[in-house]
Scaffold this motif. Structure first.
Motif, PDB file in Angstrom:
ATOM      1  N   ASP A  34       0.833  -1.203   0.000  1.00  0.00           N
ATOM      2  CA  ASP A  34       0.000   0.000   0.000  1.00  0.00           C
ATOM      3  C   ASP A  34       0.866   1.251   0.000  1.00  0.00           C
ATOM      4  OD1 ASP A  34      -2.542  -1.384   0.260  1.00  0.00           O
ATOM      5  OD2 ASP A  34      -1.955  -1.793   2.327  1.00  0.00           O
ATOM      6  N   LEU A  35       0.470   2.216  -0.809  1.00  0.00           N
ATOM      7  CA  LEU A  35       1.173   3.499  -0.889  1.00  0.00           C
ATOM      8  C   LEU A  35       0.348   4.551  -0.168  1.00  0.00           C
ATOM      9  CD1 LEU A  35       3.651   4.945  -2.213  1.00  0.00           C
ATOM     10  CD2 LEU A  35       2.063   5.619  -4.046  1.00  0.00           C
ATOM     11  N   HIS A  36       1.023   5.352   0.666  1.00  0.00           N
ATOM     12  CA  HIS A  36       0.380   6.445   1.390  1.00  0.00           C
ATOM     13  C   HIS A  36       1.148   7.737   1.113  1.00  0.00           C
ATOM     14  CE1 HIS A  36      -1.991   3.679   3.896  1.00  0.00           C
ATOM     15  NE2 HIS A  36      -0.945   2.886   3.768  1.00  0.00           N
ATOM     16  N   ARG A  37       0.415   8.795   0.803  1.00  0.00           N
ATOM     17  CA  ARG A  37       1.037  10.106   0.646  1.00  0.00           C
ATOM     18  C   ARG A  37       1.270  10.683   2.046  1.00  0.00           C
ATOM     19  NH1 ARG A  37       0.913  13.081  -3.955  1.00  0.00           N
ATOM     20  NH2 ARG A  37      -0.951  12.039  -4.708  1.00  0.00           N
ATOM     21  N   VAL A  38       2.391  11.359   2.240  1.00  0.00           N
ATOM     22  CA  VAL A  38       2.662  12.037   3.498  1.00  0.00           C
ATOM     23  C   VAL A  38       1.753  13.266   3.549  1.00  0.00           C
ATOM     24  CG1 VAL A  38       4.406  13.308   4.818  1.00  0.00           C
ATOM     25  CG2 VAL A  38       5.026  11.166   3.663  1.00  0.00           C
ATOM     26  N   SER A  39       1.045  13.413   4.637  1.00  0.00           N
ATOM     27  CA  SER A  39       0.100  14.518   4.786  1.00  0.00           C
ATOM     28  C   SER A  39       0.802  15.862   4.572  1.00  0.00           C
ATOM     29  CB  SER A  39      -0.520  14.466   6.184  1.00  0.00           C
ATOM     30  OG  SER A  39      -1.466  15.483   6.337  1.00  0.00           O
ATOM     31  N   GLY A  40       0.210  16.671   3.702  1.00  0.00           N
ATOM     32  CA  GLY A  40       0.735  18.010   3.471  1.00  0.00           C
ATOM     33  C   GLY A  40       1.874  18.098   2.482  1.00  0.00           C
ATOM     34  N   ASP A  41       2.294  16.982   1.900  1.00  0.00           N
ATOM     35  CA  ASP A  41       3.411  17.006   0.952  1.00  0.00           C
ATOM     36  C   ASP A  41       3.097  16.087  -0.227  1.00  0.00           C
ATOM     37  OD1 ASP A  41       5.799  16.929  -0.480  1.00  0.00           O
ATOM     38  OD2 ASP A  41       7.039  16.900   1.322  1.00  0.00           O
ATOM     39  N   PRO A  42       2.703  16.641  -1.364  1.00  0.00           N
ATOM     40  CA  PRO A  42       2.310  15.810  -2.505  1.00  0.00           C
ATOM     41  C   PRO A  42       3.456  15.055  -3.170  1.00  0.00           C
ATOM     42  CG  PRO A  42       2.350  18.122  -3.130  1.00  0.00           C
ATOM     43  CD  PRO A  42       2.595  18.070  -1.647  1.00  0.00           C
ATOM     44  N   ASP A  43       4.674  15.290  -2.723  1.00  0.00           N
ATOM     45  CA  ASP A  43       5.829  14.643  -3.334  1.00  0.00           C
ATOM     46  C   ASP A  43       6.553  13.666  -2.402  1.00  0.00           C
ATOM     47  OD1 ASP A  43       5.481  16.023  -5.790  1.00  0.00           O
ATOM     48  OD2 ASP A  43       6.456  17.790  -4.932  1.00  0.00           O
ATOM     49  N   ARG A  44       5.926  13.338  -1.262  1.00  0.00           N
ATOM     50  CA  ARG A  44       6.526  12.367  -0.333  1.00  0.00           C
ATOM     51  C   ARG A  44       5.520  11.269  -0.039  1.00  0.00           C
ATOM     52  NH1 ARG A  44       8.345  14.856   4.795  1.00  0.00           N
ATOM     53  NH2 ARG A  44       9.232  12.821   5.139  1.00  0.00           N
ATOM     54  N   PHE A  45       6.037  10.028   0.036  1.00  0.00           N
ATOM     55  CA  PHE A  45       5.189   8.852   0.183  1.00  0.00           C
ATOM     56  C   PHE A  45       5.826   7.844   1.123  1.00  0.00           C
ATOM     57  CE2 PHE A  45       4.612  10.730  -3.929  1.00  0.00           C
ATOM     58  CZ  PHE A  45       3.239  10.721  -4.118  1.00  0.00           C
ATOM     59  N   VAL A  46       4.979   6.982   1.680  1.00  0.00           N
ATOM     60  CA  VAL A  46       5.445   5.814   2.423  1.00  0.00           C
ATOM     61  C   VAL A  46       4.772   4.603   1.785  1.00  0.00           C
ATOM     62  CG1 VAL A  46       5.527   4.611   4.638  1.00  0.00           C
ATOM     63  CG2 VAL A  46       5.721   7.110   4.560  1.00  0.00           C
ATOM     64  N   LEU A  47       5.581   3.676   1.332  1.00  0.00           N
ATOM     65  CA  LEU A  47       5.094   2.414   0.794  1.00  0.00           C
ATOM     66  C   LEU A  47       5.186   1.385   1.920  1.00  0.00           C
ATOM     67  CD1 LEU A  47       4.193   0.638  -1.601  1.00  0.00           C
ATOM     68  CD2 LEU A  47       6.624   0.350  -2.159  1.00  0.00           C
ATOM     69  N   VAL A  48       4.059   0.775   2.254  1.00  0.00           N
ATOM     70  CA  VAL A  48       3.998  -0.217   3.326  1.00  0.00           C
ATOM     71  C   VAL A  48       3.898  -1.592   2.676  1.00  0.00           C
ATOM     72  CG1 VAL A  48       2.728  -1.011   5.355  1.00  0.00           C
ATOM     73  CG2 VAL A  48       2.862   1.454   4.843  1.00  0.00           C
ATOM     74  N   GLU A  49       4.882  -2.432   2.970  1.00  0.00           N
ATOM     75  CA  GLU A  49       4.914  -3.781   2.409  1.00  0.00           C
ATOM     76  C   GLU A  49       4.995  -4.792   3.543  1.00  0.00           C
ATOM     77  OE1 GLU A  49       7.687  -4.721  -0.710  1.00  0.00           O
ATOM     78  OE2 GLU A  49       7.871  -2.609  -1.279  1.00  0.00           O
ATOM     79  N   GLN A  50       4.339  -5.917   3.335  1.00  0.00           N
ATOM     80  CA  GLN A  50       4.505  -7.052   4.247  1.00  0.00           C
ATOM     81  C   GLN A  50       4.558  -8.307   3.395  1.00  0.00           C
ATOM     82  OE1 GLN A  50       1.876  -7.232   7.593  1.00  0.00           O
ATOM     83  NE2 GLN A  50       2.515  -9.273   8.136  1.00  0.00           N
ATOM     84  N   TRP A  51       5.556  -9.139   3.681  1.00  0.00           N
ATOM     85  CA  TRP A  51       5.799 -10.380   2.943  1.00  0.00           C
ATOM     86  C   TRP A  51       5.783 -11.547   3.918  1.00  0.00           C
ATOM     87  CZ3 TRP A  51       5.719 -10.230  -2.211  1.00  0.00           C
ATOM     88  CH2 TRP A  51       5.755  -8.951  -2.779  1.00  0.00           C
ATOM     89  N   SER A  52       5.325 -12.676   3.466  1.00  0.00           N
ATOM     90  CA  SER A  52       5.205 -13.850   4.333  1.00  0.00           C
ATOM     91  C   SER A  52       6.555 -14.388   4.786  1.00  0.00           C
ATOM     92  CB  SER A  52       4.417 -14.954   3.629  1.00  0.00           C
ATOM     93  OG  SER A  52       5.095 -15.373   2.453  1.00  0.00           O
ATOM     94  N   SER A  53       7.613 -14.083   4.019  1.00  0.00           N
ATOM     95  CA  SER A  53       8.946 -14.609   4.361  1.00  0.00           C
ATOM     96  C   SER A  53      10.020 -13.821   3.609  1.00  0.00           C
ATOM     97  CB  SER A  53       9.051 -16.083   3.969  1.00  0.00           C
ATOM     98  OG  SER A  53       8.972 -16.207   2.552  1.00  0.00           O
ATOM     99  N   ARG A  54      11.256 -14.008   4.032  1.00  0.00           N
ATOM    100  CA  ARG A  54      12.390 -13.394   3.308  1.00  0.00           C
ATOM    101  C   ARG A  54      12.484 -13.959   1.896  1.00  0.00           C
ATOM    102  NH1 ARG A  54      14.773  -9.757   5.824  1.00  0.00           N
ATOM    103  NH2 ARG A  54      14.807  -9.745   8.078  1.00  0.00           N
ATOM    104  N   ALA A  55      12.163 -15.233   1.738  1.00  0.00           N
ATOM    105  CA  ALA A  55      12.212 -15.850   0.406  1.00  0.00           C
ATOM    106  C   ALA A  55      11.190 -15.201  -0.523  1.00  0.00           C
ATOM    107  CB  ALA A  55      11.970 -17.350   0.508  1.00  0.00           C
ATOM    108  N   ALA A  56      10.000 -14.910  -0.014  1.00  0.00           N
ATOM    109  CA  ALA A  56       8.978 -14.250  -0.835  1.00  0.00           C
ATOM    110  C   ALA A  56       9.432 -12.846  -1.224  1.00  0.00           C
ATOM    111  CB  ALA A  56       7.648 -14.195  -0.095  1.00  0.00           C
ATOM    112  N   LEU A  57      10.038 -12.119  -0.286  1.00  0.00           N
ATOM    113  CA  LEU A  57      10.552 -10.786  -0.584  1.00  0.00           C
ATOM    114  C   LEU A  57      11.673 -10.865  -1.616  1.00  0.00           C
ATOM    115  CD1 LEU A  57      10.780  -7.734  -0.159  1.00  0.00           C
ATOM    116  CD2 LEU A  57      12.210  -8.224   1.854  1.00  0.00           C
ATOM    117  N   ALA A  58      12.573 -11.819  -1.462  1.00  0.00           N
ATOM    118  CA  ALA A  58      13.677 -11.975  -2.411  1.00  0.00           C
ATOM    119  C   ALA A  58      13.159 -12.293  -3.807  1.00  0.00           C
ATOM    120  CB  ALA A  58      14.631 -13.069  -1.935  1.00  0.00           C
TER     121      ALA A  58
END
Length: 100
Positions: free
Chosen positions: A42-66
């Protein structure tokens, strides 16, 4: 069993280029969310700044992320992002257990 991997990725675009980050995410998100082991993307814009974002990721394992990191769509996205990003994203891996 392996612990899930939780990431917060801080992204800053070049001034006025935030919409390009949103567009890139909207194209990429369905592909990533369909990957085996993707629990959150999920991508979230930083409040008050249209050019800054936080991408939130969750993976079941390191292997899945790799496996995610070497998909064709991620290689393509990583190659395209310097056109609108102010610099490399900052990847923050969260500890598995929350602080009480």
């Amino acid at each position: 069993m392996s612990e899930p991997v939780r990431l917060h990725i801080l992204i800053t675009t070049l001034p006025g280029r935030g919409r390009e980050q949103v567009d890139a995410f909207e194209r990429l998100a369905p592909l990533v969310r369909a990957e085996e082991g993707c629990l959150q993307y999920d991508l979230h814009r930083v409040s008050g700044d249209p050019d800054r974002f936080v991408l939130v990721e969750q993976w079941s394992s390191r292997a899945a992320l790799a496996a995610h990191e070497v998909t064709a769509h991620m290689i393509e996205a990583d190659a395209a992002s310097p056109a609108f990003r102010a610099g490399p994203a900052e990847v923050i891996e969260l500890a598995p257990d929350p602080v009480a």
